[in-house]
Design an enzyme around this catalytic site. Structure first.
Site, PDB file in Angstrom:
ATOM      1  N   HIS A  89     -10.712 -35.099 -14.186  1.00  0.00           N
ATOM      2  CA  HIS A  89     -11.463 -34.278 -13.233  1.00  0.00           C
ATOM      3  C   HIS A  89     -11.837 -32.978 -13.949  1.00  0.00           C
ATOM      4  CE1 HIS A  89     -11.763 -32.478  -8.873  1.00  0.00           C
ATOM      5  NE2 HIS A  89     -12.778 -32.163  -9.630  1.00  0.00           N
ATOM      6  N   GLU A 147     -18.159 -28.830 -13.675  1.00  0.00           N
ATOM      7  CA  GLU A 147     -16.802 -28.462 -14.104  1.00  0.00           C
ATOM      8  C   GLU A 147     -16.831 -27.264 -15.053  1.00  0.00           C
ATOM      9  OE1 GLU A 147     -13.707 -29.508 -13.067  1.00  0.00           O
ATOM     10  OE2 GLU A 147     -14.979 -30.372 -11.515  1.00  0.00           O
ATOM     11  N   HIS A 151     -15.446 -23.754 -13.419  1.00  0.00           N
ATOM     12  CA  HIS A 151     -14.103 -23.408 -13.906  1.00  0.00           C
ATOM     13  C   HIS A 151     -14.114 -22.804 -15.319  1.00  0.00           C
ATOM     14  CE1 HIS A 151     -12.749 -25.553 -10.378  1.00  0.00           C
ATOM     15  NE2 HIS A 151     -13.475 -26.597 -10.755  1.00  0.00           N
TER      16      HIS A 151
END
Ligand SMILES: *[C@@H]1O[C@H](CO)[C@@H](O)[C@H](O)[C@H]1NC(C)=O
Length: 411
Positions: A89, A147, A151
């Site tokens: 993930h 992603e 992040h």
């Protein structure tokens, strides 16, 4: 706290026969997995979230997002990725208290991740991602962009001003993807569960405690499991970091928060799709190119058997509630006591009690776990697997029908 250290450094290791070689990608050699850039940061200082006063150089100290979460999916509806591997993930920089920020620098929300990786010499990382970093709707590129921007842009050690001068635009995102894929390869959830007898099934249900104990026995640490309804769907492993995301040392810790799974009735559904060939997952031992330092000896611990259950206070093997042992010494040499008294090996049998003489044990680091050794050997053996109130005598060596190892888990 039991702490193992995962050093993201390339060793001249012989064990290339792990996860990747089975993936059949000859370009995925150790050189290809080296980061393209070097941070120049030390990896021997204080780990993130461990400082007691303010740290000024946040290029070499991840802050405020010093609690790093490597999150993995087990997607079955629809299935993504190999049928015998969890998928990536991401890697998230949470604050030390588990709160978090996201989307920290829209000016670096890069698009075209695949092209960026290819252009900057990370085609092997891209190739790995195409198999193991899958979007549930099939939009892998969009998922990778998300992603990174959500992040990765919040990581202080990946700020462009932290990079070596002359670095290409986007080099920090390339480093991010290289680090995430490396870390993931050292967290083989499928193999770890399978080693502990937990494999996908359309009928079997599991307790959260049994899933957690399985990963703890294999890796030495407690992860957090997330469920979608009663279906197991994700796992998170937690770390602090010494140095930079680019080439720092990840120090694993047990989950400081719970996932969303219920305590029982958890299904681990089958995936469709093809397996990656598994000469690869070589016991789940993190042997590929990452070096793990021996963990610290905990003062209080429970002792878990690799197949099931663990040790009671008299030193027998059981599936009942495990005893807490007190350990004195270092990983090289320590003694153990339980509520029943001293523990020791005599005539090849492990016991604890008032008349028992203390003998010396050592702890051997394996796959992130600390294994109990007597006379330098981590092999333990019994006549049968315990069940219910039936307990088994624990012998050293492998002369009985049931062989296992014993993990020391901080209590
Ligand atoms: C650790 O360092 C960070 C960054 O300088 C700072 O924000 C934080 O307050 C420090 N923590 C402690 C306990 O001093």
């Amino acid at each position: 706290m039991l702490a193992a250290t995962v050093i993201l450094a390339v060793l001249a290791g012989s064990s290339t026969g792990s996860f990747l070689s089975a993936f059949g990608e000859t370009s995925l050699n150790e050189r290809a997995l080296m980061p393209n850039i070097a941070s120049g940061c030390s990896t021997t200082g204080t780990a993130s979230c461990g400082n007691t006063s303010s740290v000024s150089n946040l290029c070499c100290f991840e802050s405020p997002g010093g609690l790093l979460l490597q999150t993995q999916f087990w997607d079955t509806s629809p299935s993504t990725g190999p049928s015998n591997s969890w998928t990536i993930h991401g890697l998230w920089p949470d604050n030390c208290d588990t709160t978090f920020t996201e989307n920290c620098d829209p000016s670096r929300a890069y698009t075209g991740i695949a092209a960026l990786l290819t252009a900057q010499g990370a085609a092997s990382t891209l190739s790995f991602m195409q198999t193991f970093w899958k979007d549930i709707s099939g939009n892998d590129e969009t998922f990778w962009e998300h992603e990174w921007s959500t992040h990765g842009t919040c990581m202080s050690t990946l700020k462009p001003t932290c990079l070596p001068s002359g670095s290409s635009k986007g080099a920090e995102a390339v480093a991010f993807f290289q680090t995430v894929t490396k870390l993931f390869q050292n967290l083989p959830t499928f193999t770890w569960l399978s080693n502990q007898g937990i494999t996908p099934s359309s009928t079997t249900t599991h307790t959260l405690a049994s899933l957690t104990a399985a990963i703890r026995a294999e890796s030495g640490f407690t992860p957090a499991f997330d469920c979608s309804g009663s279906n197991l769907n994700a796992v998170t492993y937690y770390f602090h970091l010494k140095g930079s995301i680019i080439d720092g040392t990840f120090v694993q810790i047990s989950a400081p928060e719970s996932g969303t799974c219920p305590s029982s009735g958890i299904k681990y559904p089958l995936k469709t799709g093809s397996p990656v060939s598994t000469t690869s997952t070589a016991g789940g031992v993190r042997s590929f190119w990452i070096f793990i330092t021996p963990g610290t000896l905990p003062a209080k611990a429970t002792i878990h058997a690799s197949s099931a259950g663990g040790l009671l206070s008299v030193g027998t093997w059981s599936t009942q509630t495990l005893a807490t042992y007190t350990l004195s010494g270092t990983t090289n040499s320590f003694t153990m006591t339980s509520s029943k008294g001293n523990c020791g090996v005599s005539g090849g049998t492990f016991t604890c009690g008032s008349g028992v003489s203390l003998t010396s044990f050592s702890a051997v680091s394996s796959g992130g776990a600390l294994l109990l050794a007597s006379g330098g050997s981590t092999a333990w053996t019994s006549d049968a697997v315990p069940s219910g109130s039936v307990v088994e005598t624990v012998f050293t060596g492998s002369g009985h029908s049931q062989d296992y190892t014993l993990s020391i888990i901080a209590a």
